[in-house]
Design an enzyme around this catalytic site. Structure first.
Site, short mmCIF file in Angstrom:
data_model
loop_
_atom_site.label_atom_id
_atom_site.label_comp_id
_atom_site.label_asym_id
_atom_site.label_seq_id
_atom_site.Cartn_x
_atom_site.Cartn_y
_atom_site.Cartn_z
N ASP A 91 -11.78 11.15 -7.48
CA ASP A 91 -10.43 11.64 -7.77
C ASP A 91 -10.40 12.36 -9.13
O ASP A 91 -11.40 12.38 -9.85
CB ASP A 91 -9.47 10.44 -7.73
CG ASP A 91 -8.14 10.79 -7.09
OD1 ASP A 91 -7.75 11.98 -7.13
OD2 ASP A 91 -7.49 9.88 -6.55
N ASP A 115 -1.17 14.64 -1.71
CA ASP A 115 -1.23 13.53 -0.74
C ASP A 115 -0.26 13.76 0.41
O ASP A 115 0.90 14.11 0.19
CB ASP A 115 -0.87 12.22 -1.43
CG ASP A 115 -1.88 11.83 -2.49
OD1 ASP A 115 -2.86 12.60 -2.71
OD2 ASP A 115 -1.69 10.77 -3.11
#
Ligand code: GLA
Length: 404
Positions: A150, A208
């Site tokens: 990430d 997301d």
């Protein structure tokens, strides 16, 4: 002469084991499939739950259908020991990550783990910046097969991102174990242009996904299935074996569950909409990563996740992402060439009402007569140069076309 022949053979060999961008093809020759902890558990992940999910993944037939990874997302970390080795949270993983990996491997399931290219992850846990080689070796020693990496807490510019991702990719490559590398910087720095070269096999193309069809004009944030589709569908040219666009997880079967997928207006989708996400993600070579509770799936969810005919479109070894050939307010039509020279076509009705559609295949560049197989009905529905029929609101049809 023998030396020259050997030289050519070696060159051909090294060329065929790498794709054009220099990454190893064999790490993800088809899009990875599996189940990820994030949308269901957020960072409340306990080994017992993961064992149960693995058992359910097997007993429900998902492993057999190709879902062969469990991906631990953020929240597993318990800091570092006195030699700076990253360790799991002892309360969440009392048996350790290696024991979990061994258990999964005994069932034919691979294990993915998560870290971040900064000091802390998105949810505030210990991350890998400055410890890339040490962490990669630790992951390898545990038997990890995949790393999602990430980018929270890292600087915005692209150059730093390229350097940080390459650093971890190199560390994984030198770890002694084949570990697939998933880059997750949400598409902000156009990773489709550089991530394969930096050593990634996948790269997230968007923020997301939330458990919703589409972001409303009144909503400040929260991307739904259609918002993500509209970004990812334009990136077909960058996808191929060993280098996949990743439009984030499946929300199939979450039904508005509270937590990460429920934030940003994610109040849930209908089964038709979940079926559309699955169809479109399959057409786009997305990794098929379920996030629902596999221990308690209803029939509709099982029917979607276990549709092996649709999965075979996603896993087709040619690895061509579908192109969106028709795009208007109501209709989107996608075409994906397949390895056996069939084509898959998907027809999405984006409008709020049921509509009738007629498509001449020649408008898609497909100039033959085809046997048309409906991959949701699991039967042939015609032999023709066109298809005409009703498509429900937010439904996606998928047909496999075989030359007559
Ligand atoms: C980011 C990622 C998500 C998830 C969380 C974990 O938001 O995009 O997929 O991994 O971090 O904190």
């Amino acid at each position: 002469m023998l030396g020259l022949t050997l030289f050519f053979c070696m060159n051909i060999f090294s060329a065929s084991s790498q794709n054009i961008t220099g990454t190893k093809v064999n790490l993800a020759p088809t899009p990875p499939m599996g189940w990820m902890t994030w949308n269901y558990f957020a960072d409340n992940i306990y080994e017992k739950d993961i064992w149960e999910m693995a058992d359910a993944m097997q007993s429900s037939g998902m492993v057999k259908a190709g879902y062969d990874h469990i991906f631990i997302d953020d929240g597993w970390q318990g800091g570092r020991d006195n030699r700076n080795n990253i360790i799991p949270d002892q309360k969440k993983f009392p048996s350790g990550i290696k024991a979990l990996a061994d258990y999964l491997h005994s069932k034919g399931i691979k294990l993915g783990i998560y870290s971040d290219a900064a000091q802390l992850t998105c949810a505030g846990y210990t991350a890998s910046l400055g410890f890339e080689e040490q962490d990669a070796k630790t992951f390898a020693s545990w038997g990890i097969d995949y790393l999602k990496y990430d980018y929270c807490g890292a600087p915005e510019d692209s150059n730093t991102a390229k350097i940080r991702y390459k650093k971890m990719a190199d560390a994984l490559r030198n770890s002694g174990r084949d570990i697939t590398f998933g880059i997750c910087e949400w598409g902000d720095r156009k990773p489709w242009l550089w991530a394969a070269k930096a050593g990634g096999q996948l790269w997230r193309t968007t923020g997301d996904v939330r458990d919703k069809w589409k972001r409303l004009p009144s909503e400040k944030w929260g991307e739904g299935i259609m918002d993500i589709l509209d970004v990812n569908a334009e990136l077909a040219q960058y996808s191929g074996p060993g280098r996949w666009n990743d439009p984030d997880m499946l929300v199939v079967g979450l039904y508005g569950r509270k937590g990460p997928s429920g934030d940003g207006g994610g109040t849930g989708c209908s089964d038709t909409e979940y079926q559309s996400q699955f169809s479109l993600w399959s057409m786009m070579n997305a990794p098929l990563i379920a996030t629902n509770d596999l221990r308690n799936m209803n029939k509709a969810t099982q029917k979607i996740l276990l549709n092996e005919e649709v999965i075979s479109i996603n896993q087709d070894i040619l690895g061509k992402q579908a192109e969106r050939k028709i795009k208007n307010e109501v209709w989107n039509v996608f075409v994906k060439p397949l390895a056996n020279v069939d084509y898959a076509i998907a027809i999405l009705n984006r409008s709020d009402g049921v509509k009738t559609f007629k498509i001449n295949f020649s408008d898609l560049g497909l100039n033959r007569k085809y046997i048309i197989r409906d991959l949701w009905q699991h039967q042939a529905v015609g032999k023709a140069k066109f298809w005409k029929g009703k498509v429900q609101s937010h439904e996606t049809k998928i047909f496999r076309l075989k030359k007559v």
